[in-house]
Design a protein around this motif. Structure first.
Motif, short mmCIF file in Angstrom:
data_model
loop_
_atom_site.label_atom_id
_atom_site.label_comp_id
_atom_site.label_asym_id
_atom_site.label_seq_id
_atom_site.Cartn_x
_atom_site.Cartn_y
_atom_site.Cartn_z
N ARG A 6 0.84 -1.20 0.00
CA ARG A 6 0.00 0.00 0.00
C ARG A 6 0.88 1.25 0.00
O ARG A 6 1.74 1.42 0.88
N PRO A 7 0.71 2.13 -1.01
CA PRO A 7 1.50 3.36 -1.03
C PRO A 7 0.95 4.39 -0.05
O PRO A 7 -0.23 4.32 0.34
N ALA A 8 1.78 5.33 0.31
CA ALA A 8 1.30 6.43 1.18
C ALA A 8 0.24 7.24 0.45
O ALA A 8 -0.70 7.76 1.06
N SER A 9 0.37 7.32 -0.88
CA SER A 9 -0.60 8.06 -1.69
C SER A 9 -0.67 7.43 -3.07
O SER A 9 0.35 7.37 -3.78
N TRP A 10 -1.83 6.95 -3.45
CA TRP A 10 -1.98 6.45 -4.81
C TRP A 10 -1.74 7.56 -5.82
O TRP A 10 -1.14 7.35 -6.87
N LYS A 11 -2.20 8.74 -5.48
CA LYS A 11 -2.07 9.90 -6.37
C LYS A 11 -0.61 10.16 -6.74
O LYS A 11 -0.29 10.49 -7.88
N VAL A 26 -5.05 -1.25 5.87
CA VAL A 26 -3.69 -1.80 5.79
C VAL A 26 -2.69 -0.67 6.00
O VAL A 26 -2.80 0.38 5.37
N PRO A 27 -1.70 -0.84 6.87
CA PRO A 27 -0.70 0.21 7.09
C PRO A 27 0.08 0.50 5.80
O PRO A 27 0.28 -0.38 4.96
N VAL A 28 0.50 1.74 5.65
CA VAL A 28 1.33 2.13 4.52
C VAL A 28 2.59 1.25 4.51
O VAL A 28 3.25 1.06 5.52
N GLY A 29 2.90 0.70 3.32
CA GLY A 29 4.08 -0.14 3.18
C GLY A 29 3.84 -1.61 3.44
O GLY A 29 4.73 -2.44 3.24
N ALA A 30 2.62 -1.96 3.87
CA ALA A 30 2.27 -3.36 4.12
C ALA A 30 1.55 -3.93 2.89
O ALA A 30 0.98 -3.20 2.09
N PRO A 31 1.55 -5.26 2.74
CA PRO A 31 0.93 -5.87 1.57
C PRO A 31 -0.59 -5.71 1.57
O PRO A 31 -1.25 -5.91 2.59
N LEU A 32 -1.14 -5.38 0.42
CA LEU A 32 -2.58 -5.33 0.25
C LEU A 32 -3.11 -6.74 0.03
O LEU A 32 -2.49 -7.54 -0.68
N PRO A 33 -4.28 -7.09 0.61
CA PRO A 33 -4.81 -8.46 0.49
C PRO A 33 -5.53 -8.69 -0.83
O PRO A 33 -6.71 -9.07 -0.88
N THR A 34 -4.82 -8.49 -1.94
CA THR A 34 -5.44 -8.56 -3.27
C THR A 34 -5.84 -9.97 -3.68
O THR A 34 -6.61 -10.14 -4.62
N SER A 35 -5.33 -10.99 -2.99
CA SER A 35 -5.73 -12.36 -3.31
C SER A 35 -7.18 -12.61 -2.94
O SER A 35 -7.86 -13.45 -3.55
N THR A 36 -7.67 -11.88 -1.95
CA THR A 36 -9.06 -12.04 -1.50
C THR A 36 -9.91 -10.80 -1.75
O THR A 36 -11.13 -10.89 -1.82
N ASP A 37 -9.27 -9.65 -1.89
CA ASP A 37 -9.99 -8.40 -2.12
C ASP A 37 -10.13 -8.18 -3.62
O ASP A 37 -9.30 -7.56 -4.27
N THR A 38 -11.20 -8.70 -4.16
CA THR A 38 -11.42 -8.65 -5.61
C THR A 38 -11.50 -7.23 -6.13
O THR A 38 -10.95 -6.91 -7.20
N ALA A 39 -12.15 -6.34 -5.39
CA ALA A 39 -12.32 -4.96 -5.85
C ALA A 39 -10.97 -4.26 -6.00
O ALA A 39 -10.72 -3.54 -6.98
N CYS A 40 -10.08 -4.48 -5.03
CA CYS A 40 -8.75 -3.85 -5.08
C CYS A 40 -7.94 -4.40 -6.26
O CYS A 40 -7.34 -3.64 -7.03
N ALA A 41 -7.93 -5.73 -6.41
CA ALA A 41 -7.21 -6.35 -7.53
C ALA A 41 -7.76 -5.87 -8.86
O ALA A 41 -6.99 -5.59 -9.80
#
Length: 441
Positions: free
Chosen positions: A116-121, A143-158
């Motif tokens: 997760r970036p500090a800012s997507w922008k 999710v804390p900045v710098g930690a892995p996003l749960p994209t394996s289960t978070d379909t919307a994020c992926a």
């Protein structure tokens, strides 16, 4: 007059004597000279099918530019190295069937490797507010900045991440990138790929690429995979014809390079070693990320052609591939690297499959090899064949059928620097007429 007659008589006598000597030699000795010549002429495999006369046309370039015509190239040394002919290939869908960058992104999303970036922008110079909101909403802020996003289960994020990479748009259809950029030097969603891996080390990204590679090579031809709700190819294959071509070029004394608009660590995993195509890091050019003091990938890139460290303005894309070839292979610095060079400072053979390859492939002095994926600008150049050196081949695996409509060369196939499309022009300024698709699966 008398001297000429004496010379003619002497030559005739010598020729007769040589013929008699040759006739008395064993068969092996009589054929030694042709055999020695053939040893300097590495040959493309005749077991691997090419379209029409394409193998012979490529072999002609290899013979004319390589060790067959200049045996000194086989002996190495600084003099030979300085004058080696150069061949350059795009990677995705040129040397491999399917996109290895997409394979790596897909694997990473399915294994929670995007941080997760500090800012997507701020992950891209051109990211829109709509894309920033879409990513923030889909991926959340838990999710804390710098930690892995749960994209394996978070379909919307992926889905949001992959859709922006794939189309430059959010899942709702809003533009993910806006502003000004030279459309022949970069495309924001390509530049965004290495930026997505910011925070990782190069070794970490290489490990993801290796795991994705193993998975993609094991998957059956024609298989698919799902990323979020996106269905994409699930397999990758090396084209054996391209492997053989690269191997033969190297045997013939060519310096062979890969020039890709993908992330450099990913491309290097696929290009190197005996299991790849034997092209080392020095000869692999792609998007080069700037690393921080701890060796982690940042959202900044190295530049080309007088463009310094940047946020993606000068990647190996269309004219950018020419720039990186001129700068990294021929040592041409500054703004001149964007310009077409003289014959001695251009590649002998170029291979590509898409508009992103059209400039550097067109710069080749011996042969312009194009795999037909129905991309307008490059196919207009290829079918127009202005210099007689364009070599068009269907894809070696799952080739596309004939394109129903002609390529719109006369009106809307050229990618304009400011965006949009216009007519494709020859070097003399004349317009390339629309072209029919004649070489296909």
């Amino acid at each position: 007059m008398g001297n000429r007659h004496v010379l003619a008589l002497t030559l005739a006598t010598a020729a007769t004597s040589l013929a008699a000597v040759a006739a008395s030699l064993p068969a092996a000795a009589a054929t030694a000279a042709p055999a020695a010549k053939r040893a300097h002429c590495p040959q493309l495999s005749k077991k691997l099918p090419w379209y029409g006369e394409n193998r012979a046309r490529l072999q002609k370039v290899i013979d004319e530019r390589g060790t067959c015509s200049n045996p000194r190239l086989a002996h190495g040394g600084s003099k030979a190295a300085k004058h080696r002919p150069v061949a350059a290939f795009d990677w995705d869908n040129t040397v491999s069937k399917n996109d290895v960058t997409d394979a790596t992104i897909a694997w990473s999303l399915r294994h929670d490797k995007i941080l997760r970036p500090a800012s997507w922008k701020k992950s891209s110079k051109w990211m829109t507010d709509e894309a920033d909101r879409a990513l923030t909403t889909a991926c959340g802020t838990d999710v804390p900045v710098g930690a892995p996003l749960p994209t394996s289960t978070d379909t919307a994020c992926a889905d949001e991440i992959f859709n922006i990479r794939e189309s430059g748009k959010t899942m709702s259809g809003a533009a993910a990138f806006a502003g000004e950029w030279n459309h022949r030097r970069t495309v924001p969603q390509y530049a965004w790929v290495p930026q997505l891996f910011a925070g990782h080390t190069v070794k970490e990204l290489e490990s993801y690429a290796r795991k994705a590679r193993k998975e993609a090579l094991a998957a059956p031809v024609g298989s698919i995979q799902t990323v979020g709700t996106h269905v994409i190819p699930g397999y990758v294959r090396y084209y054996e014809q391209q492997r053989d071509l690269i191997r033969t070029l190297k045997k013939a004394g060519f310096d062979v390079y890969i020039v890709s608009a993908g992330s450099e660590p990913v491309t290097e995993v696929w290009s190197g070693g005996k299991s790849g195509v034997g092209i080392d890091r020095k000869h692999t050019i792609a998007i080069r990320s700037v690393l921080d003091k701890k060796g982690r990938i940042t959202t900044w890139n190295q530049g080309c052609g007088g463009v310094g460290v940047n946020k993606g303005e000068a990647i190996p894309y269309i004219d950018g591939k020419r720039c990186w070839i001129n700068q990294e292979i021929y040592g041409i610095k500054g703004k001149s690297a964007w310009e077409k060079q003289d014959w001695r400072h251009r590649i002998a053979l170029g291979g590509g499959d898409a508009d992103t390859d059209v400039t550097f492939v067109g710069d080749a002095t011996g042969a312009h090899l194009v795999l037909n994926r129905n991309k307008n600008e490059v196919m207009c150049r290829a079918y127009d064949n202005a210099d007689g050196r364009w070599v068009v081949n269907p894809m070696f695996i799952e080739p596309l059928p004939q394109k129903a409509d002609p390529y719109p060369c006369a009106t809307a196939a050229y990618n304009k620097p400011a965006g949009g499309f216009g007519p494709v022009l020859r070097d003399d300024g004349s317009v390339v007429p629309d072209q029919k698709d004649t070489i296909h699966g």
